[in-house]
Design an enzyme around this catalytic site. Sequence first.
Site, PDB file in Angstrom:
ATOM      1  NE  ARG A 289      -4.061  -0.123   1.717  1.00 46.73           N
ATOM      2  CZ  ARG A 289      -4.163   1.096   2.213  1.00 46.73           C
ATOM      3  NH1 ARG A 289      -3.351   1.483   3.188  1.00 46.73           N
ATOM      4  NH2 ARG A 289      -5.062   1.927   1.761  1.00 46.73           N
TER       5      ARG A 289
ATOM      6  CB  CYS B  10      16.549  -4.581  -5.566  1.00 47.52           C
ATOM      7  SG  CYS B  10      18.289  -4.393  -5.410  1.00 47.52           S
TER       8      CYS B  10
HETATM    9  N1  LLP Z   1     -17.336  -4.244  -2.749  1.00 47.94           N
HETATM   10  C1  LLP Z   1     -16.712  -4.165  -3.939  1.00 47.94           C
HETATM   11  C2  LLP Z   1     -17.456  -4.482  -5.152  1.00 47.94           C
HETATM   12  C3  LLP Z   1     -15.366  -3.769  -4.002  1.00 47.94           C
HETATM   13  O1  LLP Z   1     -14.759  -3.681  -5.184  1.00 47.94           O
HETATM   14  C4  LLP Z   1     -14.655  -3.475  -2.807  1.00 47.94           C
HETATM   15  C5  LLP Z   1     -13.258  -3.071  -2.838  1.00 47.94           C
HETATM   16  C6  LLP Z   1     -15.348  -3.582  -1.584  1.00 47.94           C
HETATM   17  C7  LLP Z   1     -16.687  -3.968  -1.607  1.00 47.94           C
HETATM   18  C8  LLP Z   1     -14.698  -3.316  -0.258  1.00 47.94           C
HETATM   19  O2  LLP Z   1     -14.207  -2.035  -0.118  1.00 47.94           O
HETATM   20  P1  LLP Z   1     -13.668  -1.571   1.335  1.00 47.94           P
HETATM   21  O3  LLP Z   1     -14.837  -1.621   2.300  1.00 47.94           O
HETATM   22  O4  LLP Z   1     -12.610  -2.519   1.755  1.00 47.94           O
HETATM   23  O5  LLP Z   1     -13.153  -0.208   1.103  1.00 47.94           O
HETATM   24  N2  LLP Z   1      -6.290  -2.238  -2.498  1.00 47.94           N
HETATM   25  C9  LLP Z   1      -6.932  -0.996  -2.110  1.00 47.94           C
HETATM   26  C10 LLP Z   1      -8.426  -1.152  -1.947  1.00 47.94           C
HETATM   27  C11 LLP Z   1      -9.109  -1.715  -3.162  1.00 47.94           C
HETATM   28  C12 LLP Z   1     -10.574  -1.965  -2.951  1.00 47.94           C
HETATM   29  C13 LLP Z   1     -11.158  -2.733  -4.057  1.00 47.94           C
HETATM   30  N3  LLP Z   1     -12.563  -2.985  -3.914  1.00 47.94           N
HETATM   31  C14 LLP Z   1      -6.257  -0.489  -0.836  1.00 47.94           C
HETATM   32  O6  LLP Z   1      -5.305  -1.113  -0.352  1.00 47.94           O
HETATM   33  O7  LLP Z   1      -6.618   0.571  -0.321  1.00 47.94           O
END
Ligand code: LLP
Length: 427
Positions: free
Chosen positions: A320, A351
């Site tokens: 992240r 690296c």
């Molecule tokens: N529902 C759908 C359809 C989604 O695409 C996502 C997240 C969620 C629920 C859940 O979202 P949350 O409540 O966790 O914000 N890798 C990124 C976050 C990517 C989220 C992708 N979709 C990070 O590390 O911040």
Amino acid sequence: MDLNIKVNDKNHLDIGGADAVDIAEEFGTPTYVIDENRIRENYNKFYSTFSKYYPDFKVFYACKANTNLAVMKILESEGCCIDAVSPGEVYTSRMLGFSGDRILFTGNNITNEELKFVHDQGAVLNIDSVSALKRLAKMVDPEGLKISFRVNPMVGAGHHDHCITGGVMSKFGIMDNEAVEVYTMAKDLGFNPIGMHSHIGSGILDPEPFKLAIESTMDIAGKVHQEAGIDFEFVDFGGGVGVPYTPEEKLLDLDKFAEVNVGLFKEKLEEFDMGNPTMYLEPGRYLVADASVLLVTVNSVKQSYRKFIGVDAGFHTLLRPAMYDSYHHIVDASKMDAPMTQEVDIAGNVCESGDLFARDRPMPDVEEGDVLGILNAGAYGFTMSSNYNSRPLAAEVLVTDGKCEVVRERQTFEDLYAQQRVPPHLE
Ligand code: LLP
């Protein structure tokens, strides 16, 4: 400060009743340490707050945030459902005991084989395009099959551009203005479209975009109800609720948030005479982010043009900061009471120059051998890790009332090439 930080009487970081320095010693580092009770607390707070205002409410955990089997099993035991985005997530959920009707599959750019697999697993399909709808109709018997559609509510928000999933630039969902046509098409094909879904983005602490998204999604659902004659069994407003990562950020007032958003939902149900469909939300981060700490060990302290604190993990362990420039609070778990004496860069062992966990971060006098805790590592931490630089994946330890158990073994060097083959002519 709203961060989840506890300190024990040795002035070490406490994780779920266990001493972080002891954990690092016993299990090595880098290790993700997961606090079981914190996940249960987060789930129960989220569920009870919303269901108080609207009893027909279900939580679908966005398991992409953390697919550790123990984490998913904890949520399974609480009665939580699953938001799955890949056949692998569906497979894992089924294997852990989630019945098909507790899994909503929201894939995008899905192959025929994947659609068929998810259907055969009994998960409810939340369809993202007309292409997928038509292909599905050719592969399965559509007669009476319950499906839903992801719509683009034309509202987007998120902590980074990569994490905004609504609006004209988004690849997700069907367009708001084609919804009536698409639901009618689904009905004509024999399907039973009973759900609508939207998700505007991730890591959102500002309540405003959620309000707009609820209104917009409900306006689309209301139109579909009235013009395509669809009686909705559920409306799903996705995930995205943020958590504080910096000491300055505040926890969202969940009670107020639920009251306002449920209020808007109910107003729209009445306006369009839609009855009482179940309200779904899909939190990922909210349930698991602050339940885990990534423990790393300081292996070098280097004064170059800047001061670098070098640790035994990198962006292959926690992506992240490198990918989104995300802030993760970092504490010296070995001396939690020590005063801040300097500003340093905390660097990983990959690296690449971009492999930094923090720049200009106030820290105490960190010494080689100290254990650092990288906080809020439970969501999109391990799941986004990789073997880059041929580094084995980290271990994961679950803490339950102070008792520690390994829930994922640290990878070995053999694991790095276990799936590769050297062809005979190169032997
Ligand atoms: N529902 C759908 C359809 C989604 O695409 C996502 C997240 C969620 C629920 C859940 O979202 P949350 O409540 O966790 O914000 N890798 C990124 C976050 C990517 C989220 C992708 N979709 C990070 O590390 O911040």
